[in-house]
Design a protein around this motif. Structure first.
Motif, PDB file in Angstrom:
ATOM      1  N   GLY A 145       0.724  -1.328   0.017  1.00 25.18           N
ATOM      2  CA  GLY A 145       0.258  -0.178  -0.054  1.00 25.18           C
ATOM      3  C   GLY A 145       0.821   1.349  -0.069  1.00 25.18           C
ATOM      4  O   GLY A 145       0.285   2.408   0.056  1.00 25.18           O
ATOM      5  N   ASP A 146       2.039   1.234  -0.121  1.00 26.12           N
ATOM      6  CA  ASP A 146       2.913   2.531  -0.038  1.00 26.12           C
ATOM      7  C   ASP A 146       3.025   2.900  -1.399  1.00 26.12           C
ATOM      8  O   ASP A 146       3.937   2.263  -2.254  1.00 26.12           O
ATOM      9  N   ALA A 147       2.647   4.115  -1.697  1.00 24.87           N
ATOM     10  CA  ALA A 147       2.748   4.585  -2.822  1.00 24.87           C
ATOM     11  C   ALA A 147       4.222   4.910  -3.489  1.00 24.87           C
ATOM     12  O   ALA A 147       4.712   4.763  -4.823  1.00 24.87           O
ATOM     13  N   GLY A 148       5.052   5.060  -2.495  1.00 22.34           N
ATOM     14  CA  GLY A 148       6.594   5.191  -2.891  1.00 22.34           C
ATOM     15  C   GLY A 148       7.267   3.862  -3.307  1.00 22.34           C
ATOM     16  O   GLY A 148       8.315   3.890  -3.880  1.00 22.34           O
ATOM     17  N   ASP A 149       6.418   2.644  -3.478  1.00 23.04           N
ATOM     18  CA  ASP A 149       7.063   1.583  -3.881  1.00 23.04           C
ATOM     19  C   ASP A 149       7.077   1.440  -5.431  1.00 23.04           C
ATOM     20  O   ASP A 149       7.825   0.992  -6.159  1.00 23.04           O
ATOM     21  N   HIS A 150       6.233   2.304  -6.002  1.00 19.14           N
ATOM     22  CA  HIS A 150       6.109   2.440  -7.588  1.00 19.14           C
ATOM     23  C   HIS A 150       5.989   0.967  -8.092  1.00 19.14           C
ATOM     24  O   HIS A 150       6.743   0.656  -9.186  1.00 19.14           O
ATOM     25  N   LEU A 151       5.196   0.207  -7.700  1.00 18.72           N
ATOM     26  CA  LEU A 151       4.906  -1.116  -8.207  1.00 18.72           C
ATOM     27  C   LEU A 151       3.713  -1.159  -8.961  1.00 18.72           C
ATOM     28  O   LEU A 151       2.420  -0.587  -8.777  1.00 18.72           O
ATOM     29  N   PHE A 152       3.765  -2.102  -9.937  1.00 13.79           N
ATOM     30  CA  PHE A 152       2.611  -2.396 -10.922  1.00 13.79           C
ATOM     31  C   PHE A 152       2.656  -3.789 -11.078  1.00 13.79           C
ATOM     32  O   PHE A 152       3.726  -4.586 -11.284  1.00 13.79           O
ATOM     33  N   GLY A 153       1.635  -4.648 -11.140  1.00 12.53           N
ATOM     34  CA  GLY A 153       1.374  -5.861 -11.068  1.00 12.53           C
ATOM     35  C   GLY A 153       0.002  -6.417 -11.626  1.00 12.53           C
ATOM     36  O   GLY A 153      -0.865  -5.955 -11.394  1.00 12.53           O
ATOM     37  N   VAL A 154       0.025  -7.723 -11.960  1.00 12.98           N
ATOM     38  CA  VAL A 154      -1.091  -8.652 -12.535  1.00 12.98           C
ATOM     39  C   VAL A 154      -0.718  -9.987 -11.784  1.00 12.98           C
ATOM     40  O   VAL A 154       0.026 -10.663 -12.206  1.00 12.98           O
ATOM     41  N   GLU A 155      -1.950 -10.004 -10.784  1.00 14.41           N
ATOM     42  CA  GLU A 155      -1.729 -11.230  -9.961  1.00 14.41           C
ATOM     43  C   GLU A 155      -2.564 -12.461 -10.455  1.00 14.41           C
ATOM     44  O   GLU A 155      -3.801 -12.037 -10.929  1.00 14.41           O
ATOM     45  N   LEU A 156      -2.307 -13.555 -10.334  1.00 15.96           N
ATOM     46  CA  LEU A 156      -3.042 -14.865 -10.530  1.00 15.96           C
ATOM     47  C   LEU A 156      -3.163 -15.510  -9.204  1.00 15.96           C
ATOM     48  O   LEU A 156      -2.163 -16.019  -8.666  1.00 15.96           O
ATOM     49  N   ASP A 157      -4.142 -15.220  -8.429  1.00 15.19           N
ATOM     50  CA  ASP A 157      -4.221 -15.524  -6.992  1.00 15.19           C
ATOM     51  C   ASP A 157      -5.253 -16.785  -7.021  1.00 15.19           C
ATOM     52  O   ASP A 157      -6.281 -16.767  -7.285  1.00 15.19           O
ATOM     53  N   ASP A 175      -2.833  -4.837  -9.631  1.00 13.17           N
ATOM     54  CA  ASP A 175      -2.343  -4.319  -8.445  1.00 13.17           C
ATOM     55  C   ASP A 175      -1.358  -3.149  -8.748  1.00 13.17           C
ATOM     56  O   ASP A 175      -0.537  -3.103  -9.682  1.00 13.17           O
ATOM     57  N   VAL A 176      -1.611  -2.205  -7.988  1.00 13.25           N
ATOM     58  CA  VAL A 176      -0.856  -1.079  -7.853  1.00 13.25           C
ATOM     59  C   VAL A 176      -0.422  -0.593  -6.569  1.00 13.25           C
ATOM     60  O   VAL A 176      -1.406  -0.165  -5.568  1.00 13.25           O
ATOM     61  N   ASN A 177       0.636  -0.999  -6.323  1.00 12.93           N
ATOM     62  CA  ASN A 177       1.323  -0.547  -4.964  1.00 12.93           C
ATOM     63  C   ASN A 177       0.706  -1.370  -3.868  1.00 12.93           C
ATOM     64  O   ASN A 177       1.093  -1.047  -2.715  1.00 12.93           O
ATOM     65  N   SER A 178      -0.212  -2.266  -4.137  1.00 11.48           N
ATOM     66  CA  SER A 178      -1.039  -2.975  -3.156  1.00 11.48           C
ATOM     67  C   SER A 178      -1.336  -4.391  -3.562  1.00 11.48           C
ATOM     68  O   SER A 178      -1.746  -4.263  -4.856  1.00 11.48           O
ATOM     69  N   LEU A 179      -1.485  -5.294  -2.820  1.00  8.17           N
ATOM     70  CA  LEU A 179      -2.391  -6.452  -3.127  1.00  8.17           C
ATOM     71  C   LEU A 179      -3.621  -6.500  -3.107  1.00  8.17           C
ATOM     72  O   LEU A 179      -4.466  -7.505  -3.420  1.00  8.17           O
ATOM     73  N   GLU A 180      -4.021  -5.262  -2.683  1.00 12.98           N
ATOM     74  CA  GLU A 180      -5.672  -4.889  -2.819  1.00 12.98           C
ATOM     75  C   GLU A 180      -6.112  -4.541  -4.167  1.00 12.98           C
ATOM     76  O   GLU A 180      -5.541  -3.395  -4.498  1.00 12.98           O
ATOM     77  N   SER A 181      -6.347  -5.375  -5.084  1.00 16.67           N
ATOM     78  CA  SER A 181      -6.555  -5.029  -6.445  1.00 16.67           C
ATOM     79  C   SER A 181      -7.470  -3.945  -6.836  1.00 16.67           C
ATOM     80  O   SER A 181      -8.431  -3.569  -6.126  1.00 16.67           O
ATOM     81  N   VAL A 182      -6.798  -3.046  -7.680  1.00 21.19           N
ATOM     82  CA  VAL A 182      -7.854  -1.863  -8.274  1.00 21.19           C
ATOM     83  C   VAL A 182      -8.777  -2.526  -9.157  1.00 21.19           C
ATOM     84  O   VAL A 182      -9.778  -1.813  -9.264  1.00 21.19           O
ATOM     85  N   SER A 183      -8.811  -3.755  -9.676  1.00 16.54           N
ATOM     86  CA  SER A 183      -9.808  -4.352 -10.271  1.00 16.54           C
ATOM     87  C   SER A 183      -9.475  -5.883 -10.393  1.00 16.54           C
ATOM     88  O   SER A 183      -8.196  -6.235 -10.726  1.00 16.54           O
ATOM     89  N   SER A 184     -10.629  -6.600 -10.374  1.00 14.58           N
ATOM     90  CA  SER A 184     -10.301  -8.113 -10.491  1.00 14.58           C
ATOM     91  C   SER A 184     -11.289  -8.984 -10.837  1.00 14.58           C
ATOM     92  O   SER A 184     -12.362  -8.139 -11.001  1.00 14.58           O
ATOM     93  N   SER A 241     -10.708  -4.860 -18.029  1.00 15.47           N
ATOM     94  CA  SER A 241     -10.252  -3.540 -18.742  1.00 15.47           C
ATOM     95  C   SER A 241     -10.603  -2.425 -17.826  1.00 15.47           C
ATOM     96  O   SER A 241     -11.737  -2.081 -17.515  1.00 15.47           O
ATOM     97  N   THR A 242      -9.550  -1.917 -17.358  1.00 12.59           N
ATOM     98  CA  THR A 242      -9.765  -0.592 -16.300  1.00 12.59           C
ATOM     99  C   THR A 242      -8.917   0.287 -16.573  1.00 12.59           C
ATOM    100  O   THR A 242      -7.731   0.382 -17.285  1.00 12.59           O
ATOM    101  N   ALA A 243      -9.466   1.467 -16.399  1.00  8.81           N
ATOM    102  CA  ALA A 243      -9.041   2.986 -16.600  1.00  8.81           C
ATOM    103  C   ALA A 243      -7.984   3.242 -15.535  1.00  8.81           C
ATOM    104  O   ALA A 243      -8.497   3.113 -14.380  1.00  8.81           O
ATOM    105  N   TYR A 244      -6.566   3.384 -15.997  1.00 12.31           N
ATOM    106  CA  TYR A 244      -5.856   3.868 -14.849  1.00 12.31           C
ATOM    107  C   TYR A 244      -4.489   4.304 -15.494  1.00 12.31           C
ATOM    108  O   TYR A 244      -3.890   3.858 -16.394  1.00 12.31           O
ATOM    109  N   ASP A 245      -4.050   5.609 -14.906  1.00 16.54           N
ATOM    110  CA  ASP A 245      -2.872   6.171 -15.363  1.00 16.54           C
ATOM    111  C   ASP A 245      -1.591   5.753 -14.554  1.00 16.54           C
ATOM    112  O   ASP A 245      -1.637   6.144 -13.376  1.00 16.54           O
ATOM    113  N   LEU A 246      -0.620   4.994 -15.300  1.00 17.65           N
ATOM    114  CA  LEU A 246       0.308   4.596 -14.451  1.00 17.65           C
ATOM    115  C   LEU A 246       1.590   5.508 -14.678  1.00 17.65           C
ATOM    116  O   LEU A 246       2.865   5.106 -14.164  1.00 17.65           O
ATOM    117  N   SER A 247       1.268   6.958 -15.078  1.00 24.30           N
ATOM    118  CA  SER A 247       2.490   7.842 -15.131  1.00 24.30           C
ATOM    119  C   SER A 247       3.038   8.168 -13.786  1.00 24.30           C
ATOM    120  O   SER A 247       4.197   8.408 -13.622  1.00 24.30           O
TER     121      SER A 247
END
Length: 687
Positions: A145-157, A175-184, A241-247
């Motif tokens: 959950g730390d935004a300073g991680d700068h992590l992007f991932g796709v999990e197969l859970d 997943d964006v900076n957290s394993l609580e997915s923004v979309s699943s 398919s989810t809208a998210y700006d990874l910039s």
């Protein structure tokens, strides 16, 4: 003259050819360097230069094996060359695409964990600090959950975890900076064949190879995730398919790779092929070159044709064989592991058939919860109609099984109204099943933090629970035939019966020894936030380490706060420090759970808070025994004078990760905040 002209023409021809070769060579070099910088493809991993750590290896057949079935493993496989995710416009992330083929093997798709993550991370991100189990080797309780991680991932859970609000135990998540997915979404694909576009489910842990495509559109700021069986073309409609700006997420230069982990269940994770590209589709993976997934378990026996008698009697033998197989399968369905030495424990042993029928075959609808040591199911015994809770635990104990069963049966003899009664056990294949009384009101933590679906406990109920757990601990420490150290006292291990009385349960980490004997050094286990500071130095669990955890528990129940909380600035703070700070300022009762709206006994609440601080004293010698705690709670002995002055102890740095097994630190919080704790000085009267 003619000869000279011919020689001149030949020289021109050779010069022309040489120039062409040079130009082609230069062109090849540019193309190759450009490809290395922007894309790659692995059709199998034999001879591949992939950076591996943890359990990850490349098998002789070319499989990238992330985990090999060992419990609580983590593994990483990373493409060695970093990629540039920004190109001339620092504020905008470039488009990219990935494709990979994977396989997950589990003996039971309902008991499989925890999955695979394709990730993009900065080169400076420290994967060595990540935890296995539900953290999938990518984050830990602090970094998640730390935004300073700068992590992007796709999990197969393959395991549902309520901590991260997973939708089920078979899903794909962004997943964006957290394993609580923004979309699943539940794993599957939209079938283009026949023009219907119908949704087809896929089981991630089926043991079959499947393919995943991940596409990020840098202009439209959209993430698409698509999956399908291996030999099917990419479906036109993505699964997610989810809208998210990874910039703001991706750094200029980052690494791409896979992370995987196991928990308490036997599972294996493989990647067969992988491709990646910037600003375009990922290169095609050559399916024909991919290695084969291994079989899970023993090879099949010789084919039936090799053991069948002559054709004349084949029909009769097959009929008899079918009947035998049906009978054997029926018997194996309820088969158990039992040895001669277990006969003496007979009254405590349940048949697997009874437990199977009681839980309706361990169906998910009867699942009460999932923890680091197994799953718990509700059941009703067929004959007596008694409600029970059945915990399924894997056989990974480092003790001998005989000693382990002996301890289970010993704990089963405990008789106290504030302890959850262990009724018995059963052994089958790779599982140990523990049978407990069923507690209708569930665990205490669900009432403290469960939200609006659980009624708020009033003060009288809370104070009764505190006194009840204190009485149960006194019984364990001093009043039974042996000393029992529980080692995992916390709100989630306190269950509430029909009368909302607290009962201490889950003795999976408990240790027994004779009265007067010294406890043995052992692995440090427990839950972050409840571990006494001396454990990191001595590795010895004692009654006083239980007292420390009880003190944190008392503060937790009184304040309605977790042991490690967040202040208004988002920083982590120890609950005991927060309470001591309020006492120092003369506002001790301001820490009482605000949901009580002031409806509580001020004297009892103040007493509970002071007992909590005294029991969680960082110096073990300053803590009271549970017999003294009972006297304080009943008003039979005055509380010693305490000093709420906060002091810093360098020795408490031992409570940081050094000295603790990270995989058992189930509470998602940082130990780094534990270098300073409250010192409540004052002598404790002995009786």
């Amino acid at each position: 003259m003619s000869s000279s002209s011919s020689m001149l023409q030949n020289c021109k021809r050779l010069l022309s050819i040489s120039l062409c070769v040079i130009i082609i060579a230069v062109g090849v070099k540019v193309d190759a360097s450009g490809a290395a910088a922007d894309q790659f493809v692995y059709s199998g991993f034999a001879g591949a230069n992939v950076t591996l750590d943890g359990a990850a290896v490349v098998t002789p057949s070319g499989l990238l094996e992330l985990t090999n079935g060992t419990l609580r493993q983590k593994a990483h496989a990373i493409h060695p060359a970093p990629l540039r995710f920004r190109n001339g416009t620092p504020e905008t992330a470039r488009s990219f695409s990935a494709s990979f083929v994977f396989g997950i093997l589990c003996p039971d798709t309902d008991a499989c964990g925890h999955g695979i993550v394709l990730f993009v991370a900065p080169g400076s991100y420290d994967l060595s600090a990540a935890f296995p189990s539900q953290y999938i080797g990518l984050v830990n309780g602090t970094t998640n959950g730390d935004a300073g991680d700068h992590l992007f991932g796709v999990e197969l859970d393959t395991d549902q975890n309520n901590e991260f609000r997973d939708i089920d135990g078979n899903h794909v998540g962004v997943d964006v900076n957290s394993l609580e997915s923004v979309s699943s979404a539940t794993a599957g694909y939209y079938d283009d064949r026949g023009g219907g576009g119908a949704f087809r489910n896929l089981t991630l842990a089926s043991g079959e190879a499947m393919r995943v495509w991940v596409d990020y559109d840098g202009e439209e700021k959209r993430i698409d995730v698509t999956m399908a069986p291996l030999r099917m073309a990419k479906p036109s409609k993505p699964l997610i398919s989810t809208a998210y700006d990874l910039s703001s997420v991706l750094t200029d230069v980052a690494r791409v790779g896979f992370s995987s982990a196991t928990g308490s269940f036997n599972s294996r994770h493989y990647v067969l092929g992988w491709s990646f590209a910037m600003d375009g589709p990922a290169p095609a993976i050559d399916i024909s070159k991919l290695p084969k997934l291994p079989r899970f378990g023993p090879k099949h026996r010789a084919r039936l044709a090799e053991i069948v008698p002559p054709v004349a009697t084949a029909g009769l033998i097959l009929s008899v064989g079918a009947i035998v197989v049906l009978l054997v399968r029926r018997r194996l369905r309820y088969s158990e592991v039992q040895e001669d030495w277990e006969v003496e424990f007979g009254p405590h042993r349940f048949s697997y058939k009874d437990l199977f029928n009681a839980t309706e075959g361990f169906k998910n609808k009867n699942l009460l919860g999932v923890g680091g040591f197994g799953r718990v199911y509700k059941g009703v015994l067929p004959g007596s109609k008694m409600e029970i809770a059945v915990k399924k635990v894997s056989h990974d104990s480092k003790q001998g099984m005989k000693e382990f069963i002996a301890e289970v049966v010993s704990i089963g003899r405990l008789q106290h109204r504030n302890l959850v009664q262990l009724l018995g056990y059963c052994r089958r294949k790779g599982e140990l099943l523990l049978v407990y009384e069923y507690m209708s009101n569930g665990s205490l933590d669900k009432h403290l933090y469960g939200g609006s679906d659980k009624p708020i406990l009033d003060w009288d109920q809370r104070f009764k629970i505190i006194k009840g757990i204190a009485a149960g601990l006194l019984y364990l420490h001093e009043e039974w035939e042996k000393v029992i150290i529980h080692r995992d006292i916390k709100a989630s291990n306190v269950l509430l019966d029909n009368d909302v009385d607290g009962r201490l349960g889950d003795f999976g980490l408990a240790r027994l020894y004779d009265h007067g004997a010294n406890p043995h050094t052992t692995h440090v286990v427990g839950t972050i936030g409840y571990l006494a500071p001396e454990l990191g130095r001595t590795s010895k669990a004692t009654p006083l380490t239980d007292v420390f955890a009880f003190g944190i528990f008392v503060l937790e129940v009184t304040c309605g706060q977790r042991p490690i909380k967040q202040n208004s600035n988002g920083d982590q703070l120890l609950l005991m420090d927060w309470v001591a700070d309020h006492w120092h300022k003369g506002s001790l009762t301001d820490t009482v759970d605000a949901r009580l709206h002031g409806s509580y006994n001020v004297g009892e609440a103040s007493l509970a808070l002071k007992i909590g601080l005294l029991c969680s004293h960082p110096l073990s010698g300053a803590r009271p025994s549970m017999r003294q705690v009972i006297k304080y709670l009943n008003g039979d002995m005055p509380l010693p004078e305490l000093n709420p002055t906060l002091q810093s102890f360098e020795s408490l740095a031992l409570m940081q990760n050094e000295g603790f097994d990270s995989y058992i630190m189930s509470y998602p919080s940082s130990m780094a905040t534990m270098t300073t704790m409250s010192n409540l000085s004052g002598k404790v009267t002995t009786t």
